[in-house]
Scaffold this motif. Structure first.
Motif, PDB file in Angstrom:
ATOM      1  N   GLY A 149      36.813   8.377 -30.942  1.00 26.89           N
ATOM      2  CA  GLY A 149      37.513   7.266 -31.570  1.00 26.89           C
ATOM      3  C   GLY A 149      38.048   7.652 -32.931  1.00 26.89           C
ATOM      4  N   LEU A 150      37.238   8.366 -33.683  1.00 26.63           N
ATOM      5  CA  LEU A 150      37.668   8.810 -35.008  1.00 26.63           C
ATOM      6  C   LEU A 150      38.898   9.713 -34.911  1.00 26.63           C
ATOM      7  CD1 LEU A 150      36.619   8.758 -37.993  1.00 26.63           C
ATOM      8  CD2 LEU A 150      35.652  10.975 -37.516  1.00 26.63           C
ATOM      9  N   LEU A 151      38.933  10.549 -33.874  1.00 25.97           N
ATOM     10  CA  LEU A 151      40.073  11.453 -33.729  1.00 25.97           C
ATOM     11  C   LEU A 151      41.315  10.722 -33.228  1.00 25.97           C
ATOM     12  CD1 LEU A 151      38.414  14.611 -32.119  1.00 25.97           C
ATOM     13  CD2 LEU A 151      38.885  14.147 -34.504  1.00 25.97           C
ATOM     14  N   ARG A 152      41.118   9.738 -32.360  1.00 30.14           N
ATOM     15  CA  ARG A 152      42.282   9.143 -31.702  1.00 30.14           C
ATOM     16  C   ARG A 152      42.823   7.918 -32.405  1.00 30.14           C
ATOM     17  NH1 ARG A 152      41.653   7.807 -25.638  1.00 30.14           N
ATOM     18  NH2 ARG A 152      43.916   7.772 -25.687  1.00 30.14           N
ATOM     19  N   PHE A 153      41.965   7.158 -33.079  1.00 31.94           N
ATOM     20  CA  PHE A 153      42.422   5.898 -33.646  1.00 31.94           C
ATOM     21  C   PHE A 153      43.398   6.144 -34.792  1.00 31.94           C
ATOM     22  CE2 PHE A 153      38.681   3.037 -32.161  1.00 31.94           C
ATOM     23  CZ  PHE A 153      39.141   3.177 -30.880  1.00 31.94           C
ATOM     24  N   ASP A 189      44.451   4.397 -37.763  1.00 32.06           N
ATOM     25  CA  ASP A 189      44.335   4.203 -39.206  1.00 32.06           C
ATOM     26  C   ASP A 189      42.884   4.018 -39.630  1.00 32.06           C
ATOM     27  OD1 ASP A 189      43.702   1.729 -38.384  1.00 32.06           O
ATOM     28  OD2 ASP A 189      45.110   0.651 -39.652  1.00 32.06           O
ATOM     29  N   VAL A 190      42.688   3.883 -40.941  1.00 32.00           N
ATOM     30  CA  VAL A 190      41.318   3.900 -41.463  1.00 32.00           C
ATOM     31  C   VAL A 190      40.517   2.696 -40.962  1.00 32.00           C
ATOM     32  CG1 VAL A 190      41.948   2.793 -43.639  1.00 32.00           C
ATOM     33  CG2 VAL A 190      39.931   4.190 -43.535  1.00 32.00           C
ATOM     34  N   TYR A 191      41.180   1.552 -40.754  1.00 28.22           N
ATOM     35  CA  TYR A 191      40.428   0.371 -40.313  1.00 28.22           C
ATOM     36  C   TYR A 191      39.901   0.554 -38.897  1.00 28.22           C
ATOM     37  CZ  TYR A 191      42.961  -1.584 -44.251  1.00 28.22           C
ATOM     38  OH  TYR A 191      43.477  -1.799 -45.489  1.00 28.22           O
ATOM     39  N   THR A 192      40.752   1.025 -37.996  1.00 25.59           N
ATOM     40  CA  THR A 192      40.298   1.204 -36.620  1.00 25.59           C
ATOM     41  C   THR A 192      39.240   2.319 -36.543  1.00 25.59           C
ATOM     42  OG1 THR A 192      42.297   2.488 -36.331  1.00 25.59           O
ATOM     43  CG2 THR A 192      42.295   0.290 -35.421  1.00 25.59           C
ATOM     44  N   ARG A 193      39.394   3.351 -37.408  1.00 24.91           N
ATOM     45  CA  ARG A 193      38.371   4.404 -37.416  1.00 24.91           C
ATOM     46  C   ARG A 193      37.043   3.864 -37.905  1.00 24.91           C
ATOM     47  NH1 ARG A 193      42.288   8.146 -40.368  1.00 24.91           N
ATOM     48  NH2 ARG A 193      43.760   8.505 -38.697  1.00 24.91           N
ATOM     49  N   LEU A 194      37.109   2.938 -38.868  1.00 27.59           N
ATOM     50  CA  LEU A 194      35.870   2.311 -39.322  1.00 27.59           C
ATOM     51  C   LEU A 194      35.200   1.536 -38.198  1.00 27.59           C
ATOM     52  CD1 LEU A 194      36.626   0.987 -42.889  1.00 27.59           C
ATOM     53  CD2 LEU A 194      34.697   2.369 -42.223  1.00 27.59           C
ATOM     54  N   HIS A 195      36.023   0.852 -37.379  1.00 25.00           N
ATOM     55  CA  HIS A 195      35.465   0.168 -36.212  1.00 25.00           C
ATOM     56  C   HIS A 195      34.655   1.161 -35.378  1.00 25.00           C
ATOM     57  CE1 HIS A 195      37.160  -3.893 -35.823  1.00 25.00           C
ATOM     58  NE2 HIS A 195      38.231  -3.449 -36.436  1.00 25.00           N
ATOM     59  N   ALA A 196      35.283   2.306 -35.063  1.00 28.25           N
ATOM     60  CA  ALA A 196      34.628   3.286 -34.195  1.00 28.25           C
ATOM     61  C   ALA A 196      33.326   3.769 -34.820  1.00 28.25           C
ATOM     62  CB  ALA A 196      35.560   4.469 -33.937  1.00 28.25           C
ATOM     63  N   LEU A 197      33.371   4.128 -36.112  1.00 23.49           N
ATOM     64  CA  LEU A 197      32.166   4.671 -36.737  1.00 23.49           C
ATOM     65  C   LEU A 197      31.089   3.618 -36.875  1.00 23.49           C
ATOM     66  CD1 LEU A 197      33.293   7.121 -39.506  1.00 23.49           C
ATOM     67  CD2 LEU A 197      32.313   7.557 -37.293  1.00 23.49           C
ATOM     68  N   ALA A 198      31.468   2.423 -37.348  1.00 22.62           N
ATOM     69  CA  ALA A 198      30.452   1.406 -37.617  1.00 22.62           C
ATOM     70  C   ALA A 198      29.744   0.991 -36.340  1.00 22.62           C
ATOM     71  CB  ALA A 198      31.081   0.197 -38.297  1.00 22.62           C
ATOM     72  N   VAL A 214      38.299  14.167 -40.796  1.00 17.99           N
ATOM     73  CA  VAL A 214      38.207  13.340 -41.995  1.00 17.99           C
ATOM     74  C   VAL A 214      38.773  14.078 -43.217  1.00 17.99           C
ATOM     75  CG1 VAL A 214      36.485  12.520 -43.637  1.00 17.99           C
ATOM     76  CG2 VAL A 214      36.343  11.831 -41.274  1.00 17.99           C
ATOM     77  N   ALA A 215      38.544  15.409 -43.271  1.00 20.78           N
ATOM     78  CA  ALA A 215      39.029  16.180 -44.410  1.00 20.78           C
ATOM     79  C   ALA A 215      40.548  16.201 -44.472  1.00 20.78           C
ATOM     80  CB  ALA A 215      38.491  17.606 -44.333  1.00 20.78           C
ATOM     81  N   ARG A 216      41.208  15.964 -43.337  1.00 17.97           N
ATOM     82  CA  ARG A 216      42.674  15.963 -43.343  1.00 17.97           C
ATOM     83  C   ARG A 216      43.255  14.702 -43.957  1.00 17.97           C
ATOM     84  NH1 ARG A 216      43.773  17.679 -37.756  1.00 17.97           N
ATOM     85  NH2 ARG A 216      44.821  15.709 -37.522  1.00 17.97           N
ATOM     86  N   GLY A 217      42.439  13.684 -44.127  1.00 19.19           N
ATOM     87  CA  GLY A 217      42.937  12.450 -44.723  1.00 19.19           C
ATOM     88  C   GLY A 217      43.586  11.539 -43.729  1.00 19.19           C
ATOM     89  N   PRO A 218      44.745  10.923 -43.989  1.00 20.19           N
ATOM     90  CA  PRO A 218      45.604  11.159 -45.135  1.00 20.19           C
ATOM     91  C   PRO A 218      45.227  10.375 -46.392  1.00 20.19           C
ATOM     92  CG  PRO A 218      46.642   9.654 -43.616  1.00 20.19           C
ATOM     93  CD  PRO A 218      45.377  10.085 -42.975  1.00 20.19           C
ATOM     94  N   THR A 219      44.544   9.249 -46.276  1.00 26.81           N
ATOM     95  CA  THR A 219      44.237   8.479 -47.486  1.00 26.81           C
ATOM     96  C   THR A 219      42.837   8.834 -47.983  1.00 26.81           C
ATOM     97  OG1 THR A 219      43.204   6.665 -46.301  1.00 26.81           O
ATOM     98  CG2 THR A 219      45.579   6.557 -46.576  1.00 26.81           C
ATOM     99  N   PRO A 220      42.541   8.566 -49.256  1.00 28.74           N
ATOM    100  CA  PRO A 220      41.184   8.811 -49.759  1.00 28.74           C
ATOM    101  C   PRO A 220      40.131   8.070 -48.942  1.00 28.74           C
ATOM    102  CG  PRO A 220      42.646   8.361 -51.582  1.00 28.74           C
ATOM    103  CD  PRO A 220      43.438   8.136 -50.331  1.00 28.74           C
ATOM    104  N   ALA A 221      40.469   6.890 -48.428  1.00 30.88           N
ATOM    105  CA  ALA A 221      39.506   6.128 -47.634  1.00 30.88           C
ATOM    106  C   ALA A 221      39.085   6.912 -46.404  1.00 30.88           C
ATOM    107  CB  ALA A 221      40.100   4.790 -47.231  1.00 30.88           C
ATOM    108  N   ASP A 222      40.038   7.596 -45.770  1.00 33.47           N
ATOM    109  CA  ASP A 222      39.700   8.401 -44.596  1.00 33.47           C
ATOM    110  C   ASP A 222      38.684   9.477 -44.957  1.00 33.47           C
ATOM    111  OD1 ASP A 222      41.437   7.533 -42.345  1.00 33.47           O
ATOM    112  OD2 ASP A 222      42.971   7.837 -43.856  1.00 33.47           O
ATOM    113  N   ARG A 223      38.855  10.067 -46.147  1.00 34.25           N
ATOM    114  CA  ARG A 223      37.945  11.147 -46.539  1.00 34.25           C
ATOM    115  C   ARG A 223      36.544  10.624 -46.727  1.00 34.25           C
ATOM    116  NH1 ARG A 223      42.274  12.752 -49.590  1.00 34.25           N
ATOM    117  NH2 ARG A 223      43.490  14.197 -48.329  1.00 34.25           N
TER     118      ARG A 223
END
Lengths: 103, 94, 86, 165
Positions: free
Chosen positions: A25-29, A31-40, B23-32
């Motif tokens: 999920g982290l690789l495919r999603f 943006d940061v919000y959807t990735r947070l869904h996957a991780l959380a 995660v290290a690729r970003g692109p935003t600081p939040a991703d990191r």
């Protein structure tokens, strides 16, 4: 193999599957919000299953209680950190991905 | 000894590293800073597996500290380190 | 290859990668994040080396406290750098 | 601090909880209780100063029901997100919803916001006053119904009254 061992085995494997799904999920999603869904969600569930699997092998009740405590702490921590990151991302103007956008 | 635990530990470490590369690729600081969440769950799971594989109870304490400190660095990041665009983002917040 | 050996090789590769990246990255924020990642991986390495007490100290001091302090410092630096222009 | 029934009860409860924590942390070793009892007393007195006993009580049946609800829902949430990640065709329709909460100010709202991040399809992204911002994975899902259910459970557990919006 006893029943307990088999149950422990299955729980541990289930946990690994959820961790794997979280990573995918982290690789495919997009943006940061959807990735947070996957991780959380997926990773916490994975940790929960690993914890349950190890609980069945715990040498003493105190160790078992400690395992549960670690899991609860990890749950609270990742829910809180996830919320903080998501809130800050929104305040800093990161726009959520929409289904029409390119990934 | 249970042979599954070391294998699972390797699998989870592989998972963690692949996710870290992403995660290290970003692109935003939040991703990191998702790395903090990753260590808070996958790192803790690896330590738990190692603790049971080598029967060393002290590693459970290390796992406890891991969960706590991943949270602290995540919170430090979100509250203190990354507020540069706050001023201009404030008006389109709602 | 035994699982233990595979684990160690993966860990070594990740340690070298994060250390190198933390040193050569120009962006301070990225370097701090990589430093934290390095510290947490190092804690895993201490755990593998049979030194759980050092793993604990590494996670607490190396990654947690120093990481939080460095992140705070980055926040202050950025506020200083960008402050006057806005 | 004035000695009241509530204070004594809070003192006993917190001591018992911290004793259980100490027991788990030290793996039940008998020789650690010397240091342990001093630490527990210090921690309880500090906690009574920082968080004075409040009249709201956690209902035990409410706690149990919340725990069951939470485990079932987080299982659902994990399976859903795992399925979304692993299925070959990629389908996400994210959106941001804003939901006015009925819970009163305080710990209840924070707990709800944190819980929702682990429930299926929702992620809290902001909480200002009574407005809760949620990022959802599927814009068409009945998010509000789920939020109301979780809200009711939290209110039952903490013995809080829901306010009409």
């Amino acid at each position: 193999m006893t029943t307990t061992e088999i149950a422990s085995f299955i729980l541990l494997l289930t946990g690994a599957v959820f961790f794997f799904a979280g990573t995918v999920g982290l690789l495919r999603f997009p943006d940061v919000y959807t990735r947070l869904h996957a991780l959380a969600k997926a990773d916490n569930l994975g940790l929960g299953f690993i914890m349950l699997g190890l609980l069945l092998q715990a040498p003493s009740p105190a160790t078992a209680l400690k395992l549960v405590l670690i899991w609860l702490l990890a749950l609270a921590a990742s829910a809180t950190v996830g919320f903080l990151i998501a809130r800050r991302a929104r305040q800093n103007g990161i726009v959520p991905w929409q289904s029409g956008d390119r990934r | 000894m249970n042979t599954l635990l070391p294998i699972l530990a390797v699998f989870l470490l592989g998972n963690l590293l692949v996710a870290l590369l992403r995660v290290a690729r970003g692109p935003t600081p939040a991703d990191r800073l998702l790395a903090a969440l990753l260590f808070g769950t996958t790192g803790v799971a690896i330590l738990l597996l190692l603790a049971f594989a080598t029967a060393s109870a002290a590693l459970l304490d290390a796992a406890l500290v891991f969960a706590l400190l991943a949270a602290i660095s995540g919170a430090a990041f979100a509250q203190r380190a990354w507020r540069e665009e706050q001023a201009e983002a404030a008006h389109d917040d709602d | 290859m035994t699982p233990a050996l595979a684990f160690d090789l993966l860990l070594i590769a990740a340690l070298l990668w994060s250390a190198a990246r933390a040193l050569i990255t120009a962006d301070v924020f990225r370097a701090v994040v990589l430093f934290i990642v390095f510290g947490l991986l190092m804690a895993l390495a201490w755990a593998r080396l049979g030194a759980p007490d050092i793993a604990l100290a590494e996670a607490a001091i190396g990654a947690g406290l120093t990481g939080a302090l460095l992140l705070d410092a980055v926040g202050h630096l950025r506020a200083k750098w960008r402050g006057p222009e806005r | 601090m004035k000695l009241s029934v509530a204070a004594v009860r809070a003192f006993l409860w917190r001591s018992a909880l911290l004793a259980a924590l100490w027991w788990a942390l030290t793996d039940g070793r008998a020789d650690s209780w010397g240091v342990g009892s001093v630490s527990i007393l210090a921690a309880v007195s500090l906690s009574l100063r920082l968080l004075p006993p409040v009249p709201t009580t956690v209902s035990r049946i409410g706690l149990l029901r919340f725990a069951v609800f939470f485990f079932v829902q987080s299982l659902r949430g994990g399976i859903q997100v795992a399925w979304l990640a692993l299925r070959p065709r990629f389908s996400l329709r994210p959106a941001i919803h804003e939901i006015p909460l009925r819970l009163p100010e305080g710990i209840g709202r924070v707990l709800l916001a944190n819980t929702l991040s682990l429930l299926p399809g929702t992620l809290s992204v902001g909480l200002e006053g009574r407005r809760l911002c949620l990022h959802v994975l599927d814009a068409a899902a009945p998010t509000e119904v789920e939020v109301r259910r979780a809200e009711t459970r939290v209110a039952h557990m903490l013995g809080l009254k829901l306010e009409e919006t």
